[in-house]
Design a protein around this motif. Structure first.
Motif, PDB file in Angstrom:
ATOM      1  N   THR A  17       0.839  -1.189   0.000  1.00  0.00           N
ATOM      2  CA  THR A  17       0.000   0.000   0.000  1.00  0.00           C
ATOM      3  C   THR A  17       0.881   1.249   0.000  1.00  0.00           C
ATOM      4  N   PRO A  18       0.664   2.150  -0.963  1.00  0.00           N
ATOM      5  CA  PRO A  18       1.503   3.344  -1.010  1.00  0.00           C
ATOM      6  C   PRO A  18       1.180   4.310   0.129  1.00  0.00           C
ATOM      7  N   VAL A  19       2.210   4.885   0.710  1.00  0.00           N
ATOM      8  CA  VAL A  19       2.068   5.895   1.753  1.00  0.00           C
ATOM      9  C   VAL A  19       2.680   7.173   1.215  1.00  0.00           C
ATOM     10  N   LEU A  20       1.956   8.276   1.361  1.00  0.00           N
ATOM     11  CA  LEU A  20       2.444   9.557   0.858  1.00  0.00           C
ATOM     12  C   LEU A  20       3.636  10.033   1.672  1.00  0.00           C
ATOM     13  N   ASP A  21       4.572  10.691   1.000  1.00  0.00           N
ATOM     14  CA  ASP A  21       5.706  11.253   1.729  1.00  0.00           C
ATOM     15  C   ASP A  21       5.310  12.597   2.332  1.00  0.00           C
ATOM     16  N   HIS A  22       6.159  13.119   3.198  1.00  0.00           N
ATOM     17  CA  HIS A  22       5.837  14.336   3.952  1.00  0.00           C
ATOM     18  C   HIS A  22       5.606  15.541   3.043  1.00  0.00           C
ATOM     19  N   THR A  23       6.400  15.679   1.986  1.00  0.00           N
ATOM     20  CA  THR A  23       6.256  16.825   1.085  1.00  0.00           C
ATOM     21  C   THR A  23       4.904  16.793   0.378  1.00  0.00           C
ATOM     22  N   THR A  24       4.498  15.630  -0.080  1.00  0.00           N
ATOM     23  CA  THR A  24       3.210  15.494  -0.770  1.00  0.00           C
ATOM     24  C   THR A  24       2.056  15.792   0.178  1.00  0.00           C
ATOM     25  N   ILE A  25       2.140  15.309   1.407  1.00  0.00           N
ATOM     26  CA  ILE A  25       1.089  15.574   2.396  1.00  0.00           C
ATOM     27  C   ILE A  25       0.960  17.073   2.643  1.00  0.00           C
ATOM     28  N   LYS A  26       2.094  17.757   2.805  1.00  0.00           N
ATOM     29  CA  LYS A  26       2.064  19.207   3.035  1.00  0.00           C
ATOM     30  C   LYS A  26       1.441  19.953   1.861  1.00  0.00           C
ATOM     31  N   GLU A  27       1.810  19.557   0.630  1.00  0.00           N
ATOM     32  CA  GLU A  27       1.265  20.218  -0.556  1.00  0.00           C
ATOM     33  C   GLU A  27      -0.237  19.991  -0.689  1.00  0.00           C
ATOM     34  N   LEU A  28      -0.685  18.765  -0.475  1.00  0.00           N
ATOM     35  CA  LEU A  28      -2.106  18.463  -0.589  1.00  0.00           C
ATOM     36  C   LEU A  28      -2.909  19.143   0.525  1.00  0.00           C
ATOM     37  N   ALA A  29      -2.352  19.224   1.724  1.00  0.00           N
ATOM     38  CA  ALA A  29      -3.055  19.861   2.841  1.00  0.00           C
ATOM     39  C   ALA A  29      -3.222  21.362   2.591  1.00  0.00           C
ATOM     40  N   ARG A  30      -2.261  21.989   1.923  1.00  0.00           N
ATOM     41  CA  ARG A  30      -2.367  23.418   1.612  1.00  0.00           C
ATOM     42  C   ARG A  30      -3.487  23.707   0.612  1.00  0.00           C
ATOM     43  N   GLU A  31      -3.811  22.737  -0.228  1.00  0.00           N
ATOM     44  CA  GLU A  31      -4.814  22.930  -1.277  1.00  0.00           C
ATOM     45  C   GLU A  31      -6.245  22.677  -0.807  1.00  0.00           C
ATOM     46  N   ILE A  32      -6.441  22.262   0.438  1.00  0.00           N
ATOM     47  CA  ILE A  32      -7.784  21.949   0.942  1.00  0.00           C
ATOM     48  C   ILE A  32      -8.561  23.238   1.160  1.00  0.00           C
ATOM     49  N   ASP A  33      -9.785  23.265   0.605  1.00  0.00           N
ATOM     50  CA  ASP A  33     -10.661  24.415   0.766  1.00  0.00           C
ATOM     51  C   ASP A  33     -11.795  24.023   1.712  1.00  0.00           C
ATOM     52  N   PRO A  34     -11.845  24.611   2.917  1.00  0.00           N
ATOM     53  CA  PRO A  34     -12.888  24.226   3.873  1.00  0.00           C
ATOM     54  C   PRO A  34     -14.271  24.785   3.538  1.00  0.00           C
ATOM     55  N   TYR A  35     -14.399  25.535   2.453  1.00  0.00           N
ATOM     56  CA  TYR A  35     -15.676  26.164   2.093  1.00  0.00           C
ATOM     57  C   TYR A  35     -16.797  25.142   1.935  1.00  0.00           C
ATOM     58  N   ASP A  36     -16.489  23.988   1.322  1.00  0.00           N
ATOM     59  CA  ASP A  36     -17.512  22.967   1.089  1.00  0.00           C
ATOM     60  C   ASP A  36     -17.527  21.891   2.176  1.00  0.00           C
ATOM     61  N   GLY A  37     -16.829  22.126   3.275  1.00  0.00           N
ATOM     62  CA  GLY A  37     -16.755  21.143   4.353  1.00  0.00           C
ATOM     63  C   GLY A  37     -15.541  20.239   4.170  1.00  0.00           C
ATOM     64  N   ILE A  38     -15.249  19.485   5.195  1.00  0.00           N
ATOM     65  CA  ILE A  38     -14.078  18.611   5.202  1.00  0.00           C
ATOM     66  C   ILE A  38     -14.567  17.168   5.187  1.00  0.00           C
ATOM     67  N   ASP A  39     -14.113  16.405   4.181  1.00  0.00           N
ATOM     68  CA  ASP A  39     -14.478  14.991   4.150  1.00  0.00           C
ATOM     69  C   ASP A  39     -13.386  14.163   4.842  1.00  0.00           C
ATOM     70  N   ARG A  40     -13.546  12.845   4.821  1.00  0.00           N
ATOM     71  CA  ARG A  40     -12.625  11.975   5.556  1.00  0.00           C
ATOM     72  C   ARG A  40     -11.194  12.052   5.026  1.00  0.00           C
ATOM     73  N   VAL A  41     -11.024  12.101   3.709  1.00  0.00           N
ATOM     74  CA  VAL A  41      -9.686  12.175   3.122  1.00  0.00           C
ATOM     75  C   VAL A  41      -9.021  13.502   3.478  1.00  0.00           C
ATOM     76  N   GLU A  42      -9.775  14.590   3.393  1.00  0.00           N
ATOM     77  CA  GLU A  42      -9.218  15.899   3.736  1.00  0.00           C
ATOM     78  C   GLU A  42      -8.880  15.980   5.220  1.00  0.00           C
ATOM     79  N   ALA A  43      -9.720  15.402   6.074  1.00  0.00           N
ATOM     80  CA  ALA A  43      -9.426  15.388   7.510  1.00  0.00           C
ATOM     81  C   ALA A  43      -8.150  14.598   7.791  1.00  0.00           C
ATOM     82  N   THR A  44      -7.957  13.506   7.074  1.00  0.00           N
ATOM     83  CA  THR A  44      -6.735  12.712   7.233  1.00  0.00           C
ATOM     84  C   THR A  44      -5.511  13.524   6.831  1.00  0.00           C
ATOM     85  N   LEU A  45      -5.593  14.225   5.712  1.00  0.00           N
ATOM     86  CA  LEU A  45      -4.465  15.055   5.269  1.00  0.00           C
ATOM     87  C   LEU A  45      -4.175  16.191   6.245  1.00  0.00           C
ATOM     88  N   ILE A  46      -5.219  16.814   6.778  1.00  0.00           N
ATOM     89  CA  ILE A  46      -5.030  17.894   7.748  1.00  0.00           C
ATOM     90  C   ILE A  46      -4.357  17.362   9.007  1.00  0.00           C
TER      91      ILE A  46
END
Length: 152
Positions: A17-46
């Motif tokens: 199972t692939p695990v994201l590296d720290h740089t990818t997690i940081k980049e994806l977490a910066r792109e999360i827009d809470p305007y439409d709410g936070i789903d399970r994947v976004e909560a995991t990244l945060i």
């Protein structure tokens, strides 16, 4: 025979199972827009981004949560309430929705499998804000008035 082969293939795939590296997690977490709410994947990244920024990842067995729960609590006049059916007049009723992610802590996990006291991160579903984090006991709280969905 087919069942044995399928079990072996699934065991091998679980180790891949692939695990994201720290740089990818940081980049994806910066792109999360809470305007439409936070789903399970976004909560995991945060939560993962929070753990990385606080340098807490060394104390965890993995950055992947082993359990995620979505909790909704209704408050009326500052007191937690239980509603079988949401009230028709929502005036004065506040709903607080959160995601709780549990991680296996190295020091508090028996044989690297069973967490005695897991490390938890609580994320607000509406804003993406970290509300609470730290070690959590697994005992049941009788005063817990909430609707909860569990994701393993």
């Amino acid at each position: 025979m087919k069942a044995v082969i399928l079990i072996l293939i699934s065991i091998i795939c679980m180790g891949c199972t692939p695990v994201l590296d720290h740089t990818t997690i940081k980049e994806l977490a910066r792109e999360i827009d809470p305007y439409d709410g936070i789903d399970r994947v976004e909560a995991t990244l945060i939560a993962q981004d929070f753990i990385i920024r606080r340098s807490l990842y060394d104390r965890l067995a993995s950055l992947e949560p082993y359990r995620t729960t979505r909790r909704s609590v209704w408050y009326h006049g500052g007191q937690a309430r239980v509603y079988g059916v949401p009230p028709a007049n929502p005036e004065g009723v506040e709903v607080r929705r959160t995601w709780t992610l549990l991680f296996k802590d190295k020091r508090h996990t028996v044989m690297r499998l069973f967490p005695v006291a897991p490390f938890h991160v609580v994320v607000d579903e509406d804003s993406g804000e970290i509300l609470n984090w730290g070690m959590k006991t697994l005992k049941f709280d009788r005063n817990d008035h909430s609707a909860m969905e569990v994701y393993e």
